[in-house]
Scaffold this motif. Sequence first.
Motif, short mmCIF file in Angstrom:
data_model
loop_
_atom_site.label_atom_id
_atom_site.label_comp_id
_atom_site.label_asym_id
_atom_site.label_seq_id
_atom_site.Cartn_x
_atom_site.Cartn_y
_atom_site.Cartn_z
N LEU A 264 0.69 -0.98 0.24
CA LEU A 264 0.10 0.03 -0.26
C LEU A 264 0.75 0.83 -0.17
CD1 LEU A 264 -2.68 -1.21 2.00
CD2 LEU A 264 -3.01 -0.47 -0.40
N HIS A 265 2.19 1.40 0.84
CA HIS A 265 2.60 2.37 0.99
C HIS A 265 3.37 2.78 -0.93
CE1 HIS A 265 6.62 4.23 2.94
NE2 HIS A 265 6.89 3.88 1.43
N GLU A 266 4.40 1.28 -0.89
CA GLU A 266 4.75 1.44 -3.42
C GLU A 266 3.35 2.24 -3.23
OE1 GLU A 266 7.59 1.80 -2.98
OE2 GLU A 266 8.01 0.75 -0.91
N PHE A 267 2.23 1.64 -3.56
CA PHE A 267 1.11 1.89 -4.71
C PHE A 267 0.92 3.78 -4.15
CE2 PHE A 267 0.39 -2.06 -6.38
CZ PHE A 267 -0.44 -1.60 -7.07
N GLY A 268 1.64 4.00 -2.80
CA GLY A 268 1.24 5.83 -2.49
C GLY A 268 2.34 5.94 -3.28
N HIS A 269 3.30 6.42 -3.05
CA HIS A 269 4.29 6.20 -4.47
C HIS A 269 4.22 6.50 -5.73
CE1 HIS A 269 7.52 7.37 -0.72
NE2 HIS A 269 7.67 5.91 -1.06
N ALA A 270 2.98 5.50 -5.83
CA ALA A 270 3.45 4.69 -7.79
C ALA A 270 2.49 5.74 -8.61
CB ALA A 270 3.20 4.09 -8.22
N PHE B 187 10.30 4.85 10.88
CA PHE B 187 11.38 4.40 9.92
C PHE B 187 11.57 4.47 9.30
CE2 PHE B 187 13.72 1.57 7.00
CZ PHE B 187 14.92 1.72 8.20
N ASN B 188 10.83 4.90 8.22
CA ASN B 188 10.48 6.14 6.76
C ASN B 188 10.47 7.12 7.01
OD1 ASN B 188 10.57 3.66 4.23
ND2 ASN B 188 9.04 3.02 5.31
N MET B 189 10.07 7.70 7.42
CA MET B 189 10.25 9.06 8.36
C MET B 189 11.40 9.73 9.04
SD MET B 189 7.80 10.21 6.87
CE MET B 189 8.32 12.46 7.33
N LEU C 142 16.28 7.06 2.84
CA LEU C 142 14.93 6.84 2.79
C LEU C 142 13.44 8.09 2.84
CD1 LEU C 142 15.90 5.26 6.50
CD2 LEU C 142 15.45 4.00 4.86
N ASP C 143 12.68 7.11 2.93
CA ASP C 143 11.23 8.67 2.44
C ASP C 143 11.97 9.79 3.33
OD1 ASP C 143 10.23 6.83 0.40
OD2 ASP C 143 8.89 6.58 1.84
N GLY C 144 12.04 10.03 4.50
CA GLY C 144 12.46 11.17 5.25
C GLY C 144 13.72 11.98 4.51
ZN LIG Z 1 8.33 5.12 0.48
#
Ligand SMILES: [Zn+2]
Length: 242
Positions: A57-63, A149-151, A157-159
């Motif tokens: 779901l996270h990756e689909f958010g990016h896409a 973690f991602n932030m 990392l995304d952050g």
């Molecule tokens: Zn990400």
Amino acid sequence: MLADNAGTFRLFRVFGVTVYLHWSWLAVAYIQYLFLRDAHLLEHFALYGSLFGIVLLHEFGHALACRSVGGRAEKIILWPLGGIAFVQPPRRPGAVLWSIAAGPLVNLVLVPVTVGLVVGAAVMLGDALPALQDYLYWLTAINAILLAFNMLPIYPLDGGQIVQALLWFFVGYTRSLLWSAWFGLICAVLLGVSMLWIAVSQASEQAAWLVVMALFVGWQSWRGIVIARTLAQYEQQWGQSV
Ligand SMILES: [Zn+2]
């Protein structure tokens, strides 16, 4: 690594995005299975599958965010350190910022959803179905940990990429990448050395995983530094900002 589809197999395609699974994901799942062969095997599998779902779901958010600003996003690869959405947003800091931020934003939206499920289950079920209530609790924790973690503001990392996109507005792309990637490399060396020491001295499996993560962060940061230096040379030579 993972730039092409080598070592992956196609799972499905939805919203024009094809999802691939890297073979190492199955290898790690099997190793986890060997470690966790106990009475709670079903719960472990349910959680591992849910982790997979949350990452997806996270990756689909990016896409989908990348698409919404006119970029290209056709592929997601899942591997043991999470997922990689191959996104090519337009070369504008705002478009890149939105494409990166949308991933953690999915986890942020899932926080009240998962907390609501935990509270709802506790109210409706009382002491019944403790395994289900445990599962929902861990689902909430996994989502929150992934978000935190991602932030972390550490490239790639995304952050860290959010910080880079914000810097881009003020100092241009090349310097934003150079500074973010150097910070990422320094963090990776510090984390890698300290976790290696803990992994060896205390035989800690978690620390060993963090060493692998530090290697990944360090390698990606090094690539970022090389790209930024090449761009800087080009700018010097041709006297223009890339
Ligand atoms: Zn990400």
